[in-house]
Enzyme design. Structure first.
Site, PDB file in Angstrom:
ATOM      1  N   CYS A 191       1.043  -1.503   0.232  1.00  0.00           N
ATOM      2  CA  CYS A 191      -0.010  -0.181  -0.164  1.00  0.00           C
ATOM      3  C   CYS A 191       0.771   1.567   0.227  1.00  0.00           C
ATOM      4  O   CYS A 191       2.076   1.167   0.075  1.00  0.00           O
ATOM      5  CB  CYS A 191      -0.660  -0.103   1.345  1.00  0.00           C
ATOM      6  SG  CYS A 191      -1.966  -1.180   1.238  1.00  0.00           S
ATOM      7  N   ARG A 251       1.382   1.409  -5.832  1.00  0.00           N
ATOM      8  CA  ARG A 251       1.770   0.430  -5.011  1.00  0.00           C
ATOM      9  C   ARG A 251       0.309  -0.658  -4.565  1.00  0.00           C
ATOM     10  O   ARG A 251       0.337  -0.952  -3.845  1.00  0.00           O
ATOM     11  CB  ARG A 251       1.976   1.052  -3.222  1.00  0.00           C
ATOM     12  CG  ARG A 251       4.306   1.666  -4.244  1.00  0.00           C
ATOM     13  CD  ARG A 251       4.381   2.271  -2.644  1.00  0.00           C
ATOM     14  NE  ARG A 251       3.854   1.121  -1.724  1.00  0.00           N
ATOM     15  CZ  ARG A 251       5.442   0.498  -1.544  1.00  0.00           C
ATOM     16  NH1 ARG A 251       6.622   0.969  -1.763  1.00  0.00           N
ATOM     17  NH2 ARG A 251       5.399  -0.062  -0.034  1.00  0.00           N
ATOM     18  N   TRP A 275      -4.204  -2.207  -1.506  1.00  0.00           N
ATOM     19  CA  TRP A 275      -3.837  -2.856  -1.891  1.00  0.00           C
ATOM     20  C   TRP A 275      -4.012  -4.023  -1.191  1.00  0.00           C
ATOM     21  O   TRP A 275      -3.148  -4.437  -0.169  1.00  0.00           O
ATOM     22  CB  TRP A 275      -2.430  -2.957  -2.225  1.00  0.00           C
ATOM     23  CG  TRP A 275      -2.254  -4.223  -2.642  1.00  0.00           C
ATOM     24  CD1 TRP A 275      -2.108  -5.214  -2.587  1.00  0.00           C
ATOM     25  CD2 TRP A 275      -2.428  -4.834  -4.512  1.00  0.00           C
ATOM     26  NE1 TRP A 275      -1.824  -7.144  -3.092  1.00  0.00           N
ATOM     27  CE2 TRP A 275      -2.682  -6.325  -4.386  1.00  0.00           C
ATOM     28  CE3 TRP A 275      -3.175  -4.088  -5.408  1.00  0.00           C
ATOM     29  CZ2 TRP A 275      -2.546  -7.046  -6.308  1.00  0.00           C
ATOM     30  CZ3 TRP A 275      -3.527  -4.654  -7.022  1.00  0.00           C
ATOM     31  CH2 TRP A 275      -3.391  -6.096  -6.982  1.00  0.00           C
ATOM     32  N   ASN A 279       1.203   0.024   6.048  1.00  0.00           N
ATOM     33  CA  ASN A 279       1.484  -1.165   4.822  1.00  0.00           C
ATOM     34  C   ASN A 279       2.242  -1.670   5.508  1.00  0.00           C
ATOM     35  O   ASN A 279       3.419  -1.863   5.796  1.00  0.00           O
ATOM     36  CB  ASN A 279       1.740  -0.295   4.293  1.00  0.00           C
ATOM     37  CG  ASN A 279       3.167  -1.027   2.832  1.00  0.00           C
ATOM     38  OD1 ASN A 279       2.540  -1.419   2.896  1.00  0.00           O
ATOM     39  ND2 ASN A 279       4.713  -0.399   2.102  1.00  0.00           N
ATOM     40  N   GLY A 280       1.940  -3.340   5.209  1.00  0.00           N
ATOM     41  CA  GLY A 280       2.062  -4.324   5.827  1.00  0.00           C
ATOM     42  C   GLY A 280       1.207  -5.242   6.005  1.00  0.00           C
ATOM     43  O   GLY A 280       0.273  -5.737   5.253  1.00  0.00           O
ATOM     44  N   GLU A 291       7.242 -22.342 -18.748  1.00  0.00           N
ATOM     45  CA  GLU A 291       7.711 -20.701 -18.429  1.00  0.00           C
ATOM     46  C   GLU A 291       8.105 -19.357 -18.551  1.00  0.00           C
ATOM     47  O   GLU A 291       8.263 -18.809 -19.747  1.00  0.00           O
ATOM     48  CB  GLU A 291       7.175 -19.745 -16.629  1.00  0.00           C
ATOM     49  CG  GLU A 291       7.120 -19.017 -16.157  1.00  0.00           C
ATOM     50  CD  GLU A 291       6.348 -18.097 -16.999  1.00  0.00           C
ATOM     51  OE1 GLU A 291       4.609 -18.776 -17.144  1.00  0.00           O
ATOM     52  OE2 GLU A 291       5.724 -16.841 -16.473  1.00  0.00           O
ATOM     53  N   LYS A 310       7.647 -16.360 -20.953  1.00  0.00           N
ATOM     54  CA  LYS A 310       7.820 -15.078 -20.498  1.00  0.00           C
ATOM     55  C   LYS A 310       9.000 -14.394 -21.314  1.00  0.00           C
ATOM     56  O   LYS A 310       9.321 -13.330 -22.398  1.00  0.00           O
ATOM     57  CB  LYS A 310       8.876 -15.111 -19.067  1.00  0.00           C
ATOM     58  CG  LYS A 310       8.145 -15.500 -18.111  1.00  0.00           C
ATOM     59  CD  LYS A 310       8.380 -14.110 -17.372  1.00  0.00           C
ATOM     60  CE  LYS A 310       6.462 -13.401 -17.827  1.00  0.00           C
ATOM     61  NZ  LYS A 310       5.763 -14.345 -17.781  1.00  0.00           N
ATOM     62  N   GLU A 355       6.782 -13.373 -24.908  1.00  0.00           N
ATOM     63  CA  GLU A 355       6.065 -12.241 -24.553  1.00  0.00           C
ATOM     64  C   GLU A 355       6.575 -10.464 -24.755  1.00  0.00           C
ATOM     65  O   GLU A 355       5.910  -9.430 -24.773  1.00  0.00           O
ATOM     66  CB  GLU A 355       4.808 -12.391 -23.602  1.00  0.00           C
ATOM     67  CG  GLU A 355       5.645 -12.714 -22.113  1.00  0.00           C
ATOM     68  CD  GLU A 355       4.172 -13.035 -21.126  1.00  0.00           C
ATOM     69  OE1 GLU A 355       3.290 -11.833 -20.740  1.00  0.00           O
ATOM     70  OE2 GLU A 355       4.430 -13.460 -20.209  1.00  0.00           O
ATOM     71  N   HIS A 357      10.942 -36.405 -31.128  1.00  0.00           N
ATOM     72  CA  HIS A 357      10.296 -36.830 -32.307  1.00  0.00           C
ATOM     73  C   HIS A 357       9.766 -35.941 -32.925  1.00  0.00           C
ATOM     74  O   HIS A 357       8.334 -35.442 -33.712  1.00  0.00           O
ATOM     75  CB  HIS A 357       8.724 -37.564 -31.521  1.00  0.00           C
ATOM     76  CG  HIS A 357       9.075 -38.487 -29.930  1.00  0.00           C
ATOM     77  ND1 HIS A 357       8.945 -39.202 -30.946  1.00  0.00           N
ATOM     78  CD2 HIS A 357       9.492 -38.676 -29.046  1.00  0.00           C
ATOM     79  CE1 HIS A 357       9.711 -40.457 -29.232  1.00  0.00           C
ATOM     80  NE2 HIS A 357       9.870 -39.850 -28.623  1.00  0.00           N
ATOM     81  N   LYS A 409      -3.086  -6.477 -19.290  1.00  0.00           N
ATOM     82  CA  LYS A 409      -1.890  -7.793 -17.960  1.00  0.00           C
ATOM     83  C   LYS A 409      -3.126  -7.895 -17.160  1.00  0.00           C
ATOM     84  O   LYS A 409      -3.309  -8.722 -16.668  1.00  0.00           O
ATOM     85  CB  LYS A 409      -2.230  -6.039 -17.044  1.00  0.00           C
ATOM     86  CG  LYS A 409      -1.728  -6.821 -15.793  1.00  0.00           C
ATOM     87  CD  LYS A 409      -0.121  -7.537 -15.752  1.00  0.00           C
ATOM     88  CE  LYS A 409      -0.089  -8.281 -13.988  1.00  0.00           C
ATOM     89  NZ  LYS A 409       1.213  -8.716 -14.515  1.00  0.00           N
TER      90      LYS A 409
HETATM   91  C1  AGP Z   1       1.935 -13.893 -17.939  1.00  0.00           C
HETATM   92  O1  AGP Z   1       2.935 -13.302 -18.038  1.00  0.00           O
HETATM   93  C2  AGP Z   1       1.251 -12.816 -18.773  1.00  0.00           C
HETATM   94  N1  AGP Z   1       0.644 -12.035 -18.498  1.00  0.00           N
HETATM   95  C3  AGP Z   1       0.070 -13.870 -18.978  1.00  0.00           C
HETATM   96  O2  AGP Z   1      -0.497 -15.204 -19.682  1.00  0.00           O
HETATM   97  C4  AGP Z   1      -0.951 -14.248 -17.726  1.00  0.00           C
HETATM   98  O3  AGP Z   1      -0.119 -15.027 -16.835  1.00  0.00           O
HETATM   99  C5  AGP Z   1      -2.297 -14.899 -18.216  1.00  0.00           C
HETATM  100  O4  AGP Z   1      -3.127 -13.822 -18.478  1.00  0.00           O
HETATM  101  C6  AGP Z   1      -2.835 -14.981 -16.778  1.00  0.00           C
HETATM  102  O5  AGP Z   1      -3.590 -13.916 -15.728  1.00  0.00           O
HETATM  103  P1  AGP Z   1      -4.534 -14.334 -14.484  1.00  0.00           P
HETATM  104  O6  AGP Z   1      -3.370 -14.767 -13.827  1.00  0.00           O
HETATM  105  O7  AGP Z   1      -4.561 -13.063 -13.855  1.00  0.00           O
HETATM  106  O8  AGP Z   1      -5.609 -14.527 -14.808  1.00  0.00           O
END
Ligand code: AGP
Length: 605
Positions: free
Chosen positions: A2, A27, A75, A99-100, A478, A482, A485, A501, A600
């Protein structure tokens, strides 16, 4: 996480508090409020929503007049976003912003309620202000000091006392707090950006030191009440850089936050031994015969890690599903099944749809979510919050590792409940979970330059592969996402044994292959697969436990990891993969925090 601010001087506090909070919205931004001393005492204006909602309230109902005040942008961790749960909290003669996380708030709340105190919010913060008020007999320092002896967890407090209108008190432990120094005015803030408009001079408060902030000066006392002389620092950052804590991008900041956010996720849940893990969130003994883990993107990738750990430790079958596939597949769900939905935002449309499908079928749903009060959090039967704080970069890092840590804690709790592991094994894992943040910190402190160099070497390749087996394959998924994207470089993750394969046809001279081997039981097999790609000219980056890299010519570069319990190794191993992707994107001049085409939170199908 926060944001807190405080002002004491000769200007109108309300404007300065709102300006400061606006600089701290990164934050936390699910509710906000200010408390200002005026002629007719302390006035509080607070609301659920963002800073714009607070501004609307202030414009509509009038700004409190006065030149002393504290403010907060929230938050939520304990207690959903709401007007009543927003800060500042005022109980009796004490008003406080926090905050915490107060880790022992349940125990303290019970003791205070037994002593006749009535609680009005569902926050852990209210426990702190109730405690200070219960200890306050006119001496603020005595009340604060006595309260700190009982409070466990992390805090940065800004505190006002009704009968001392010309002073702000501040104290911190684990959460950040700076004191801004002006001419005839002084400030407190969670972070520099909140005060940069007014001053660049500041001092740092150390753990449990108490700051007494007045117009004409600031005093810092230690727990014994002795005054401490503090160095003054001068902030050189511009405001935008300061919001990133001096890091060039939020993503790098959030990679570096992982030791702290892992501690916030793990520590409060390890207060009562292996059998007490997640007791706060899950009261029954997790009787399901089968688990369906449903999520998207990185969240689904942590689900793969969870599958590996839950099946290995608790011997409960786990199926991991991509949410957008699951919802239209007329999935088989039956009595005895349970669903885990994993989501940072708690607003992902496909994941919400999967949750609702499970509930229609009468299947209990557990949610692992970062945003308190989000749709998934509200609609699930059980919620386990990851408490990673706001994640600003589109590419998730700290939320991913917090989700994985939560799944590991769940796997351990299920194994203990089912007695599928010995007490000795349970304690090994329990202790390793406790040490996990330090293992991640060790990587961040020592190896980032190495990852940056490797990224620079390969920044112009067209294809890059990640290979691993079992948990390492889940990790590769993952790592590959990363890289794709944020750097727009083509990459694929492959089960190491599957490469021959088909896909190995793509491996030619110089193609980078990141090979991950953290599971001793299958490392030899992975090394055989690495030799297959090496024989075709691949540039192999071998990711393994420190000291485990057998001498050999099967790799061109080495990433060694601090060693922890094998089951938990992915949380350590993901850091170099996150960092490699980050530095590749930086080398290629990409918009790291806001990659093209992405959002996001994917709230559409
Ligand atoms: C991850 O880096 C991406 N931004 C994306 O794959 C994300 O994990 C996915 O859209 C799921 O989002 P959420 O965790 O908010 O459900």
């Amino acid at each position: 996480m926060c944001g807190i601010v405080g002002y004491i001087g000769n200007k109108q506090a309300a404007d300065i508090l709102v300006e400061g909070l606006s600089r701290l919205e990164y934050r936390g931004y699910d509710s906000a409020g200010i408390a200002v001393y005026g002629e007719d005492g302390l006035k509080i204006v607070k609301t659920m929503g963002r800073m714009d909602d607070l501004r609307k309230n202030l414009n509509e109902f009038g700004k409190p007049v006065g030149s002393v005040g504290i403010g907060h942008t929230r938050w939520a961790t304990h207690g959903e976003p709401s007007d009543i749960n927003s800060h500042p909290h005022k109980i009796g003669r004490v008003t406080l912003v926090h905050n915490g996380i107060i880790e022992n708030y349940v125990t303290l709340k019970k003791a205070l309620a037994d002593a006749g105190r009535t609680f009005i919010s569902s926050t852990d913060t209210e426990v702190a202000v109730q405690l200070i008020d219960s200890l306050y007999n006119g001496d603020p320092l005595a009340a604060i000091t006595a309260a700190l002896e009982q409070l466990h967890g992390s805090y940065a407090f800004g505190i006002l006392f009704d009968d001392i209108p010309d002073t702000i008190y501040a104290v911190r432990k684990d959460s950040p707090l700076v004191v801004g120094l002006g001419e005839g005015e002084n400030f407190i803030a969670s972070d520099i950006p909140a005060v940069l408009k007014y001053t660049r001079e500041y001092i740092l408060i150390e753990e449990k030191e108490i700051a007494i902030i007045r117009r004409d000066g600031v005093k810092i006392l230690d727990v014994k009440g002795n005054e401490i002389k503090k160095d003054t620092f001068k902030a050189s950052w511009d405001i935008e850089a300061a919001e990133k804590g001096g890091y060039p991008h939020f993503m790098l900041k959030e990679i570096h936050e992982q030791p702290k956010t892992l501690r916030a996720t793990i520590s409060p849940r390890l207060q009562n031994g292996p059998a007490g893990i997640l007791k706060e969130e899950i009261d029954d003994t997790l009787k399901m015969e089968r688990l369906l883990i449903v999520a998207c993107g990185s969240a689904m990738h942590t689900g793969l890690l969870g599958k590996n750990a839950i099946e290995k430790l608790a011997r409960v079958p786990v199926d991991v599903h991509i949410a957008s596939e699951f919802r239209y597949s007329d999935p088989i769900m039956k009595q005895g099944d349970a669903m885990i939905i994993i989501s940072q935002s708690g607003e992902t449309a496909d994941s919400i749809a999967a949750l609702r499908l499970a509930k229609q079928r009468g299947i209990p749903v557990y949610a692992i979510v970062n945003v308190v009060g989000s749709t998934i959090a509200r609609e699930a039967d059980y919620v386990i919050y990851t408490w990673a704080g706001p994640e600003i970069a589109v590419a998730t890092t700290k939320a991913y590792s917090a989700q994985a840590a939560t799944l590991y804690m769940l796997a351990l709790r299920m194994a203990v409940d089912r007695k599928t592991i010995s007490d000795e094994r349970a304690n090994q894992l329990f202790n390793a979970l406790n040490e996990l943040p330090d293992k991640v910190a060790e990587i961040l402190d020592n190896n980032m330059a190495h990852y940056e160099k490797l990224a620079a070497m390969n920044k112009d390749v067209h294809d890059l592969f990640y290979i691993g087996r079992g948990q390492d394959y889940a990790l590769c998924c993952e790592g590959s996402l990363k890289l794709k994207e944020i750097s727009y470089m083509h990459s694929e993750a492959y089960a190491a044994g599957e490469l021959k394969h088909g896909t190995i046809s793509l491996v030619t001279e110089g193609v980078p292959v990141v090979a991950v081997a953290t599971d001793d039981s299958i490392t030899e097999k992975t090394i055989s697969n690495i030799k297959e790609v090496k024989a075709r000219g691949a540039f192999v980056i071998y990711v393994c436990k420190k000291g485990a890299a057998a001498e050999g010519d099967f790799y061109d570069a080495l990433i060694e990891l601090p060693v922890t319990d094998e089951v938990l190794m992915p949380i350590v191993a993901i850091v170099p993969l996150q960092s490699y992707a980050y530095y590749t994107a930086v080398c290629k001049g990409c918009d790291v925090d806001k990659p093209r085409n992405l959002a996001k939170s994917v709230t559409v199908e």
